[in-house]
Design an enzyme around this catalytic site. Structure first.
Site: not given
Ligand code: 4NP
Length: 157
Positions: A8, A14, A124
């Site tokens: 991800c 995720r 997300d």
């Molecule tokens: P992930 O979610 O991709 O599912 O781990 C996110 C975690 C952090 C960020 C974006 C998506 N961020 O912008 O820091």
């Protein structure tokens, strides 16, 4: 051993959940000696961090423990190390092709295996409430069974 990398953006919401759900299903099916899973982020923004508390909590409710995972970015060597790259959304998918040169033959969006929507993204949940994490859990859980069936078929299991 077949190696699968769940990917991800931040590797805190995720893909840690996807890794945990995959490992739980594989272990219950006594297939632990055939498959190895890890997860990583397109970004290194959260390098070294535990999964987001929203992901830890929803997993714990289902008796899955992901709190020992630590975020890491995708690295160049992963291309040769892993047999399958499972992207959570279209943006991750495109990055794996463009930034890391992952061949389409090894690359899938997880929801390709979702019986309800084969073209969707795993949304997300970062910054969202517990409902967002529950929705993500359900999408990943539902998509994972057909993915595992696909892997078993590929391995003649
Ligand atoms: P992930 O979610 O991709 O599912 O781990 C996110 C975690 C952090 C960020 C974006 C998506 N961020 O912008 O820091």
């Amino acid at each position: 051993m077949v190696k699968i990398l769940f990917v991800c953006l931040g590797n805190i919401c995720r893909s840690p959940l996807a890794q945990g759900i995959f490992e739980d299903k594989i272990n219950r099916a006594n297939l632990g000696s055939y498959f190895f899973a890890d997860s990583a982020g397109i970004s290194g923004w959260h390098r070294g961090e535990k999964p987001d508390s929203g992901s830890i909590e929803i997993a714990r409710k289902k008796n899955i423990h992901i709190e020992n995972q630590r975020s890491r970015p995708v690295v160049e060597g992963d291309k040769h190390e892993f047999d399958y790259f499972i992207a959570m959304d279209g943006s991750n998918y495109e990055s794996l092709i463009r930034e890391f040169g992952i061949p389409a033959s090894k690359l899938f969006k997880l929801r390709r295996f979702d019986s309800l929507d084969q073209n969707g993204n795993v949304p997300d949940p970062y910054g969202g409430g517990s409902n967002s994490f529950l929705q993500v859990f359900e999408i990943i859980d539902r998509s994972m069974d057909p993915f595992i069936e696909y892997l078993k078929e590929q391995q003649g299991l």
